[in-house]
Scaffold this motif. Structure first.
Motif, PDB file in Angstrom:
ATOM      1  N   VAL A 166       7.068   8.457   1.108  1.00 27.90           N
ATOM      2  CA  VAL A 166       5.767   8.540   1.789  1.00 27.90           C
ATOM      3  C   VAL A 166       5.986   8.222   3.266  1.00 27.90           C
ATOM      4  CG1 VAL A 166       3.410   7.648   1.921  1.00 27.90           C
ATOM      5  CG2 VAL A 166       4.581   7.738  -0.294  1.00 27.90           C
ATOM      6  N   LEU A 167       5.491   9.102   4.130  1.00 28.46           N
ATOM      7  CA  LEU A 167       5.556   8.874   5.576  1.00 28.46           C
ATOM      8  C   LEU A 167       4.145   8.573   6.064  1.00 28.46           C
ATOM      9  CD1 LEU A 167       7.133   8.870   8.236  1.00 28.46           C
ATOM     10  CD2 LEU A 167       6.875  11.352   8.327  1.00 28.46           C
ATOM     11  N   ALA A 168       3.921   7.332   6.507  1.00 33.42           N
ATOM     12  CA  ALA A 168       2.597   6.899   6.970  1.00 33.42           C
ATOM     13  C   ALA A 168       2.552   6.954   8.494  1.00 33.42           C
ATOM     14  CB  ALA A 168       2.312   5.482   6.486  1.00 33.42           C
ATOM     15  N   ILE A 169       1.525   7.624   9.023  1.00 37.43           N
ATOM     16  CA  ILE A 169       1.410   7.843  10.464  1.00 37.43           C
ATOM     17  C   ILE A 169       0.264   6.995  11.024  1.00 37.43           C
ATOM     18  CG2 ILE A 169       1.195   9.577  12.298  1.00 37.43           C
ATOM     19  CD1 ILE A 169       3.553  10.056  10.321  1.00 37.43           C
ATOM     20  N   PRO A 170       0.538   6.118  12.002  1.00 37.85           N
ATOM     21  CA  PRO A 170      -0.543   5.325  12.611  1.00 37.85           C
ATOM     22  C   PRO A 170      -1.619   6.225  13.212  1.00 37.85           C
ATOM     23  CG  PRO A 170       1.595   4.483  13.268  1.00 37.85           C
ATOM     24  CD  PRO A 170       1.852   5.778  12.566  1.00 37.85           C
ATOM     25  N   SER A 171      -2.846   5.751  13.168  1.00 32.85           N
ATOM     26  CA  SER A 171      -3.984   6.602  13.538  1.00 32.85           C
ATOM     27  C   SER A 171      -3.964   7.067  14.990  1.00 32.85           C
ATOM     28  CB  SER A 171      -5.299   5.865  13.261  1.00 32.85           C
ATOM     29  OG  SER A 171      -5.304   4.625  13.918  1.00 32.85           O
ATOM     30  N   ASP A 172      -3.339   6.300  15.875  1.00 32.12           N
ATOM     31  CA  ASP A 172      -3.354   6.688  17.292  1.00 32.12           C
ATOM     32  C   ASP A 172      -1.978   7.152  17.777  1.00 32.12           C
ATOM     33  OD1 ASP A 172      -2.177   4.247  17.021  1.00 32.12           O
ATOM     34  OD2 ASP A 172      -3.301   3.255  18.620  1.00 32.12           O
ATOM     35  N   VAL A 197      11.976   2.962   8.640  1.00 37.69           N
ATOM     36  CA  VAL A 197      12.238   3.381   7.258  1.00 37.69           C
ATOM     37  C   VAL A 197      12.548   2.160   6.408  1.00 37.69           C
ATOM     38  CG1 VAL A 197      13.666   4.802   5.729  1.00 37.69           C
ATOM     39  CG2 VAL A 197      13.208   5.576   8.053  1.00 37.69           C
ATOM     40  N   MET A 198      11.946   2.085   5.223  1.00 37.00           N
ATOM     41  CA  MET A 198      12.285   1.025   4.272  1.00 37.00           C
ATOM     42  C   MET A 198      12.369   1.593   2.868  1.00 37.00           C
ATOM     43  SD  MET A 198      10.284  -2.482   5.177  1.00 37.00           S
ATOM     44  CE  MET A 198      10.441  -3.307   6.741  1.00 37.00           C
ATOM     45  N   ILE A 199      13.167   0.922   2.042  1.00 37.01           N
ATOM     46  CA  ILE A 199      13.197   1.256   0.615  1.00 37.01           C
ATOM     47  C   ILE A 199      12.326   0.235  -0.096  1.00 37.01           C
ATOM     48  CG2 ILE A 199      14.634   1.363  -1.460  1.00 37.01           C
ATOM     49  CD1 ILE A 199      16.868   2.485   0.316  1.00 37.01           C
ATOM     50  N   ASN A 200      11.388   0.714  -0.884  1.00 31.57           N
ATOM     51  CA  ASN A 200      10.473  -0.171  -1.612  1.00 31.57           C
ATOM     52  C   ASN A 200      11.175  -0.646  -2.876  1.00 31.57           C
ATOM     53  OD1 ASN A 200       8.426  -1.518  -2.850  1.00 31.57           O
ATOM     54  ND2 ASN A 200       7.041   0.220  -3.027  1.00 31.57           N
ATOM     55  N   ASN A 201      11.998  -1.671  -2.698  1.00 33.12           N
ATOM     56  CA  ASN A 201      12.736  -2.232  -3.813  1.00 33.12           C
ATOM     57  C   ASN A 201      11.969  -3.416  -4.365  1.00 33.12           C
ATOM     58  OD1 ASN A 201      14.857  -2.757  -5.580  1.00 33.12           O
ATOM     59  ND2 ASN A 201      15.787  -4.207  -4.160  1.00 33.12           N
ATOM     60  N   LYS A 202      11.548  -3.331  -5.604  1.00 33.15           N
ATOM     61  CA  LYS A 202      10.808  -4.440  -6.212  1.00 33.15           C
ATOM     62  C   LYS A 202      11.652  -5.708  -6.161  1.00 33.15           C
ATOM     63  CE  LYS A 202       7.322  -1.892  -7.397  1.00 33.15           C
ATOM     64  NZ  LYS A 202       6.050  -2.036  -6.715  1.00 33.15           N
ATOM     65  N   PHE A 240       6.127   5.396   9.614  1.00 33.99           N
ATOM     66  CA  PHE A 240       6.759   4.473   8.670  1.00 33.99           C
ATOM     67  C   PHE A 240       7.073   5.223   7.376  1.00 33.99           C
ATOM     68  CE2 PHE A 240       5.675   0.706   5.717  1.00 33.99           C
ATOM     69  CZ  PHE A 240       6.999   0.293   5.666  1.00 33.99           C
ATOM     70  N   LEU A 241       8.363   5.457   7.127  1.00 33.89           N
ATOM     71  CA  LEU A 241       8.795   6.169   5.923  1.00 33.89           C
ATOM     72  C   LEU A 241       9.185   5.164   4.851  1.00 33.89           C
ATOM     73  CD1 LEU A 241       9.625   8.873   4.498  1.00 33.89           C
ATOM     74  CD2 LEU A 241      11.901   8.562   5.516  1.00 33.89           C
ATOM     75  N   VAL A 242       8.537   5.261   3.693  1.00 31.05           N
ATOM     76  CA  VAL A 242       8.822   4.367   2.570  1.00 31.05           C
ATOM     77  C   VAL A 242       9.438   5.177   1.431  1.00 31.05           C
ATOM     78  CG1 VAL A 242       7.861   2.761   0.888  1.00 31.05           C
ATOM     79  CG2 VAL A 242       6.938   2.828   3.199  1.00 31.05           C
ATOM     80  N   ILE A 243      10.629   4.774   1.020  1.00 34.05           N
ATOM     81  CA  ILE A 243      11.350   5.470  -0.048  1.00 34.05           C
ATOM     82  C   ILE A 243      11.340   4.584  -1.292  1.00 34.05           C
ATOM     83  CG2 ILE A 243      13.573   6.460  -0.747  1.00 34.05           C
ATOM     84  CD1 ILE A 243      14.163   6.677   2.350  1.00 34.05           C
ATOM     85  N   PRO A 244      10.803   5.069  -2.406  1.00 33.32           N
ATOM     86  CA  PRO A 244      10.818   4.223  -3.607  1.00 33.32           C
ATOM     87  C   PRO A 244      12.239   4.008  -4.124  1.00 33.32           C
ATOM     88  CG  PRO A 244       9.983   6.406  -4.128  1.00 33.32           C
ATOM     89  CD  PRO A 244      10.181   6.373  -2.651  1.00 33.32           C
ATOM     90  N   SER A 245      12.499   2.812  -4.667  1.00 34.02           N
ATOM     91  CA  SER A 245      13.858   2.552  -5.164  1.00 34.02           C
ATOM     92  C   SER A 245      14.108   3.344  -6.448  1.00 34.02           C
ATOM     93  CB  SER A 245      14.065   1.061  -5.402  1.00 34.02           C
ATOM     94  OG  SER A 245      13.109   0.574  -6.322  1.00 34.02           O
ATOM     95  N   ARG A 246      13.031   3.611  -7.183  1.00 31.89           N
ATOM     96  CA  ARG A 246      13.174   4.429  -8.398  1.00 31.89           C
ATOM     97  C   ARG A 246      12.461   5.746  -8.188  1.00 31.89           C
ATOM     98  NH1 ARG A 246      12.006   0.048 -13.234  1.00 31.89           N
ATOM     99  NH2 ARG A 246      13.783  -1.333 -12.780  1.00 31.89           N
TER     100      ARG A 246
END
Length: 280
Positions: A142-148, A244-249, A273-279
């Motif tokens: 998921v790539l989240a883009i700040p509103s401004d 970028v981060m990996i969403n590692n539980k 902000f790119l979030v990559i799931p660990s699974r």
């Protein structure tokens, strides 16, 4: 062909995220799926009859959603004409996270791009509850883009890691793909409090070295500093324009984003902000 899901609530914020997506992949062949979900009223099925006011409201909301999606595609094609891009539309009575889950299992997308605020734009809710739920539950990046945030070519990518993830292709390939797209430099940042890396952490760090062998990259070790402060200071120093981060539980990602007040973490969401799931 890259497949990108673009959730929209027709807000200014979601339009900003769509614009970013179209410009980021302007030279790539892409299928963009525009998704609008709606749950307009408390749904009491036992009272829902063909002539009921509830059903009329439902049909009106459904029609409005479809019309707005059609208008959105027209606007995109007028403002960002691109023969590389194909658009499809989904309008559905569902929650956003449930629909995304269904679309993922239907093999609809490789990436989700969305805004960080909801339509209300409440200052305290820096991420927006929808974004938080999607980041936490989505099974694809998921790539989240700040509103401004206005689009700028990504050139410096910050990748904080605690080296607790047993890195695999599925974790690193999205970073490599985007780095190759714009010759981005990858900054791998490890924040620690004096303790040495465990054997497993050192192996994972070496894996990253191998993955990024053909890409410009730097390793940064930052001692005795809070992870959020380290990210903020590094961003200012190195003009980072992609985080970028990996969403590692059970990792610092979970502690940082889901165990603290959301309003305290918005400060380093001033870049995409790119979030990559660990699974995956």
């Amino acid at each position: 062909m890259k497949r990108v899901l673009l959730p929209t609530d027709f807000s200014k914020n979601s339009w900003n995220a769509i614009k970013y997506a179209l410009q980021l992949f302007k030279n790539e062949k892409c299928t963009f799926t525009l998704l609008n979900t709606y749950t307009p009223i408390i749904y009491q099925f036992e009272y829902m009859q063909a002539s009921s006011p509830q059903l009329q409201v439902m049909e009106a909301v459904k029609e409005t959603s479809k019309n707005k999606l059609n208008d959105l595609v027209k606007r995109i094609e007028e403002e960002f004409p691109n023969p590389n891009h194909i658009f499809s539309k989904i309008s559905t009575f569902n929650t956003l996270t449930a629909e995304i889950n269904e679309l993922y299992h239907g093999n609809t997308m490789d990436l989700i791009i969305m805004g960080t605020k909801g339509a209300s734009g409440v200052k305290e809710v820096l991420l927006g509850s929808n974004t938080v739920h999607v980041l936490n539950k989505a099974k694809c990046p998921v790539l989240a883009i700040p509103s401004d945030f206005e689009f700028e070519t990504p050139h410096e990518l910050l990748f904080p890691s605690d080296y607790e993830v047993n890195f695999e292709d599925k974790h690193i390939q999205p970073i490599i793909d985007i780095a190759n797209l714009y010759n981005i430099r990858v900054n791998i940042m490890h924040v620690y409090y004096g303790e040495e890396l465990t054997e497993a952490q050192e192996q994972n760090r070496k894996k990253l070295e191998a993955y990024f062998k053909g890409i410009a990259h730097l390793f940064h070790n930052i001692k005795n500093q809070n992870i959020t402060e380290a990210i903020t200071q590094f961003q200012m120093k190195a003009r980072i324009n992609l985080l970028v981060m990996i969403n590692n539980k059970h990792s610092f990602f979970e502690n940082l984003f889901f165990k603290s007040a959301i309003k305290q973490i918005g400060f380093h969401l001033n870049v995409p902000f790119l979030v990559i799931p660990s699974r995956l």
